[in-house]
Design a protein around this motif. Sequence first.
Motif, PDB file in Angstrom:
ATOM      1  N   MET A  55     -18.835  21.017  45.282  1.00  0.00           N
ATOM      2  CA  MET A  55     -19.968  21.565  46.028  1.00  0.00           C
ATOM      3  C   MET A  55     -20.221  20.731  47.282  1.00  0.00           C
ATOM      4  SD  MET A  55     -22.486  23.879  45.953  1.00  0.00           S
ATOM      5  CE  MET A  55     -23.241  24.041  47.576  1.00  0.00           C
ATOM      6  N   LEU A  56     -20.204  19.413  47.145  1.00  0.00           N
ATOM      7  CA  LEU A  56     -20.410  18.533  48.291  1.00  0.00           C
ATOM      8  C   LEU A  56     -19.267  18.667  49.297  1.00  0.00           C
ATOM      9  CD1 LEU A  56     -21.738  15.228  46.662  1.00  0.00           C
ATOM     10  CD2 LEU A  56     -23.009  17.231  47.454  1.00  0.00           C
ATOM     11  N   LEU A  57     -18.038  18.762  48.798  1.00  0.00           N
ATOM     12  CA  LEU A  57     -16.898  18.917  49.699  1.00  0.00           C
ATOM     13  C   LEU A  57     -16.958  20.247  50.445  1.00  0.00           C
ATOM     14  CD1 LEU A  57     -13.990  17.454  47.536  1.00  0.00           C
ATOM     15  CD2 LEU A  57     -14.983  16.470  49.618  1.00  0.00           C
ATOM     16  N   SER A  58     -17.461  21.278  49.794  1.00  0.00           N
ATOM     17  CA  SER A  58     -17.613  22.577  50.460  1.00  0.00           C
ATOM     18  C   SER A  58     -18.586  22.471  51.625  1.00  0.00           C
ATOM     19  CB  SER A  58     -18.095  23.638  49.461  1.00  0.00           C
ATOM     20  OG  SER A  58     -17.154  23.835  48.427  1.00  0.00           O
ATOM     21  N   ILE A  59     -19.710  21.779  51.383  1.00  0.00           N
ATOM     22  CA  ILE A  59     -20.697  21.581  52.450  1.00  0.00           C
ATOM     23  C   ILE A  59     -20.087  20.770  53.585  1.00  0.00           C
ATOM     24  CG2 ILE A  59     -22.907  20.494  53.008  1.00  0.00           C
ATOM     25  CD1 ILE A  59     -23.809  21.102  50.160  1.00  0.00           C
ATOM     26  N   ALA A  60     -19.200  19.835  53.239  1.00  0.00           N
ATOM     27  CA  ALA A  60     -18.616  18.952  54.244  1.00  0.00           C
ATOM     28  C   ALA A  60     -17.508  19.623  55.043  1.00  0.00           C
ATOM     29  CB  ALA A  60     -18.068  17.696  53.561  1.00  0.00           C
ATOM     30  N   ILE A  61     -16.665  20.426  54.370  1.00  0.00           N
ATOM     31  CA  ILE A  61     -15.437  20.915  54.994  1.00  0.00           C
ATOM     32  C   ILE A  61     -15.561  22.341  55.527  1.00  0.00           C
ATOM     33  CG2 ILE A  61     -13.007  21.463  54.550  1.00  0.00           C
ATOM     34  CD1 ILE A  61     -13.015  19.161  52.499  1.00  0.00           C
ATOM     35  N   CYS A  62     -16.179  23.230  54.748  1.00  0.00           N
ATOM     36  CA  CYS A  62     -16.174  24.657  55.106  1.00  0.00           C
ATOM     37  C   CYS A  62     -16.795  24.966  56.467  1.00  0.00           C
ATOM     38  CB  CYS A  62     -16.862  25.475  54.015  1.00  0.00           C
ATOM     39  SG  CYS A  62     -15.906  25.564  52.478  1.00  0.00           S
ATOM     40  N   PRO A  63     -17.921  24.347  56.858  1.00  0.00           N
ATOM     41  CA  PRO A  63     -18.472  24.670  58.182  1.00  0.00           C
ATOM     42  C   PRO A  63     -17.512  24.355  59.329  1.00  0.00           C
ATOM     43  CG  PRO A  63     -20.116  23.551  56.843  1.00  0.00           C
ATOM     44  CD  PRO A  63     -18.815  23.455  56.100  1.00  0.00           C
ATOM     45  N   LEU A  64     -16.561  23.423  59.105  1.00  0.00           N
ATOM     46  CA  LEU A  64     -15.582  23.090  60.133  1.00  0.00           C
ATOM     47  C   LEU A  64     -14.311  23.920  59.994  1.00  0.00           C
ATOM     48  CD1 LEU A  64     -15.843  19.178  60.085  1.00  0.00           C
ATOM     49  CD2 LEU A  64     -16.835  20.745  61.761  1.00  0.00           C
ATOM     50  N   ALA A  65     -13.831  24.091  58.754  1.00  0.00           N
ATOM     51  CA  ALA A  65     -12.557  24.768  58.522  1.00  0.00           C
ATOM     52  C   ALA A  65     -12.676  26.286  58.610  1.00  0.00           C
ATOM     53  CB  ALA A  65     -11.998  24.362  57.159  1.00  0.00           C
ATOM     54  N   VAL A  66     -13.739  26.841  58.018  1.00  0.00           N
ATOM     55  CA  VAL A  66     -13.923  28.307  58.011  1.00  0.00           C
ATOM     56  C   VAL A  66     -15.377  28.628  58.375  1.00  0.00           C
ATOM     57  CG1 VAL A  66     -12.042  28.953  56.464  1.00  0.00           C
ATOM     58  CG2 VAL A  66     -14.165  28.095  55.490  1.00  0.00           C
ATOM     59  N   PRO A  67     -15.794  28.359  59.615  1.00  0.00           N
ATOM     60  CA  PRO A  67     -17.209  28.503  59.984  1.00  0.00           C
ATOM     61  C   PRO A  67     -17.753  29.909  59.812  1.00  0.00           C
ATOM     62  CG  PRO A  67     -15.817  28.191  61.930  1.00  0.00           C
ATOM     63  CD  PRO A  67     -14.966  27.906  60.739  1.00  0.00           C
ATOM     64  N   HIS A  68     -16.969  30.925  60.171  1.00  0.00           N
ATOM     65  CA  HIS A  68     -17.462  32.308  60.059  1.00  0.00           C
ATOM     66  C   HIS A  68     -17.696  32.676  58.597  1.00  0.00           C
ATOM     67  CE1 HIS A  68     -18.087  36.493  61.245  1.00  0.00           C
ATOM     68  NE2 HIS A  68     -17.290  36.834  60.228  1.00  0.00           N
ATOM     69  N   PHE A  69     -16.716  32.364  57.767  1.00  0.00           N
ATOM     70  CA  PHE A  69     -16.856  32.637  56.329  1.00  0.00           C
ATOM     71  C   PHE A  69     -18.056  31.892  55.757  1.00  0.00           C
ATOM     72  CE2 PHE A  69     -16.131  31.095  52.006  1.00  0.00           C
ATOM     73  CZ  PHE A  69     -15.963  32.285  51.316  1.00  0.00           C
ATOM     74  N   TRP A  70     -18.195  30.606  56.098  1.00  0.00           N
ATOM     75  CA  TRP A  70     -19.281  29.792  55.553  1.00  0.00           C
ATOM     76  C   TRP A  70     -20.645  30.339  55.961  1.00  0.00           C
ATOM     77  CZ3 TRP A  70     -20.157  26.393  51.908  1.00  0.00           C
ATOM     78  CH2 TRP A  70     -21.315  25.609  51.946  1.00  0.00           C
ATOM     79  N   HIS A  71     -20.788  30.729  57.212  1.00  0.00           N
ATOM     80  CA  HIS A  71     -22.076  31.209  57.701  1.00  0.00           C
ATOM     81  C   HIS A  71     -22.543  32.436  56.936  1.00  0.00           C
ATOM     82  CE1 HIS A  71     -25.326  31.814  60.576  1.00  0.00           C
ATOM     83  NE2 HIS A  71     -24.979  33.094  60.636  1.00  0.00           N
ATOM     84  N   HIS A  72     -21.613  33.280  56.534  1.00  0.00           N
ATOM     85  CA  HIS A  72     -21.988  34.531  55.862  1.00  0.00           C
ATOM     86  C   HIS A  72     -21.943  34.443  54.339  1.00  0.00           C
ATOM     87  CE1 HIS A  72     -21.004  36.063  59.938  1.00  0.00           C
ATOM     88  NE2 HIS A  72     -21.936  36.950  59.659  1.00  0.00           N
ATOM     89  N   HIS A  73     -21.297  33.436  53.795  1.00  0.00           N
ATOM     90  CA  HIS A  73     -21.079  33.420  52.345  1.00  0.00           C
ATOM     91  C   HIS A  73     -21.403  32.079  51.687  1.00  0.00           C
ATOM     92  CE1 HIS A  73     -19.139  37.347  52.667  1.00  0.00           C
ATOM     93  NE2 HIS A  73     -18.379  36.860  53.637  1.00  0.00           N
ATOM     94  N   PHE A  74     -22.161  31.197  52.358  1.00  0.00           N
ATOM     95  CA  PHE A  74     -22.432  29.886  51.752  1.00  0.00           C
ATOM     96  C   PHE A  74     -23.204  30.010  50.442  1.00  0.00           C
ATOM     97  CE2 PHE A  74     -25.784  30.622  54.926  1.00  0.00           C
ATOM     98  CZ  PHE A  74     -26.938  30.479  54.159  1.00  0.00           C
ATOM     99  N   GLY A  75     -24.043  31.043  50.327  1.00  0.00           N
ATOM    100  CA  GLY A  75     -24.774  31.253  49.079  1.00  0.00           C
ATOM    101  C   GLY A  75     -23.841  31.578  47.920  1.00  0.00           C
ATOM    102  N   LYS A  76     -22.801  32.351  48.193  1.00  0.00           N
ATOM    103  CA  LYS A  76     -21.835  32.704  47.154  1.00  0.00           C
ATOM    104  C   LYS A  76     -21.012  31.483  46.747  1.00  0.00           C
ATOM    105  CE  LYS A  76     -21.562  37.370  49.043  1.00  0.00           C
ATOM    106  NZ  LYS A  76     -20.754  38.306  49.841  1.00  0.00           N
TER     107      LYS A  76
END
Length: 480
Positions: A55-76
């Motif tokens: 969960m922590l790594l997702s918060i750390a990596i996803c906004p940089l690696a897959v920003p569009h996906f993260w912005h729309h699906h971070f809750g999932k």
Amino acid sequence: MARRLFGFLALVAVVMAMVAWLAPDALAAGGDLHHQAEEIGKELGGLWVVPFACMLLSIAICPLAVPHFWHHHFGKVAAFWGLAFLVPFTIQFGASLALYEVVHTLVLEYIPFIILLFALFTISGGVCLTGSLVGKPVVNVIILAIGTVLASWMGTTGAAMLLIRPLLRANAHRKYRVHTVVFFIFLVANIGGSLTPLGDPPLFLGFLKGVDFFWTTVHMFLPMAFLAVILLSLYFVVDTMLFAKEGKPVPPNAGNEKLRLEGSFNLVLLLGVIGGVLMSGMWKPHVEFSVYHVHVELPNLTRDVLLLLLAYVSLKTTSTATRQKNEFDWFPIVEVAKLFAGIFVSMIPAIAILRAGADGALSGIIALVTDANGEPVNAMYFWLTGALSSFLDNAPTYLVFFNTAGGDAQYLMHHVETLLAISAGAVFMGANTYIGNAPNFMVRSIAESGGVKMPSFFGYMAWSVGILIPCFILVTLLFI
């Protein structure tokens, strides 16, 4: 979006009520659930912490690696990692214990947490400071210093939510703004809240355990002042250099307009929030309700209802124009609500293992706080409480080490260094990560909504490690 958030909170409340009504006592046939939950940390190994780490790594990596996906699906994503812990736990330990752990976390920790943040976010969003407030180095230092002082008396979350928007508006014309938000998190959202139990949840827990209200004011003052002076001085030097590098810009609309406060009634509502929090710790009617074997005390329920009412009053009494001037947006609180739901659930095994103390998977760490003669190692209390508070909820972390040190408030107040080490570690080192203290992530989200491109999770840690860790070493040498 406000209606959706209110609806989300209402839905959680309805689900909890249905669980309390429909869940038969037969589910607890395997034994007392509370006792099982207290003992479960002894059975959990390190692998149970993997979903929380992911969960922590997702918060750390996803906004940089897959920003569009993260912005729309971070809750999932947050829901996935919560379930990654919950499903295997249910299979191995049974549905009744899994349900108890989730209800316990939601009712006693997550819901009060998000309601407090929601109330402070909503009410502070109705306070707008207008006029010629230009973000020069001196002005910025004054705002940071005021916030640092206020944090101990209205809470780090309250002070942060009140001042972050005026600070962002004052610096809207500046090119370099990230450092200002980072130092704001250091000082206002964390270190400033170390002088009273109102400042930060760990100190409030200590107060409930019998630590005198002004004990922290007396004994934490010098370490807090030491850190504040260093950080404010360092910030002033950095901001002055960057301000000069920018060409000492002045916003085009800068003039002699007097400072004016719109939505000042919300300051009264903020006092109501502070009073509600203080009331929940001091009022002891000995009345409680049971939600699937989890005991909810009347003062806590009253506090949460009061905070929601205060937020509702703020929404109804504050003009839309005032909130628009504040660039008020619901996205930051929605982001925090979804992400921290996943964090709180996936964090359950980590907290359970920590509470198991010498009988848990972290027994080697717990043993480090006592030497061969049975005497406390205060430096280790400071660093271990702080390190764990940087990633876990600092309130239960404080409580674990408070109890490890004996759990007797009268004894610990006379052994100043040990209680000081635990208190300072829990409060100061919450600044080490975005999730170390409640307002950190909120400030980051508000700043990004205001156009400031904040560092990633690890990028922020580069700031905190480079600036704060040397300061904490000095605190250890001088005060611990």
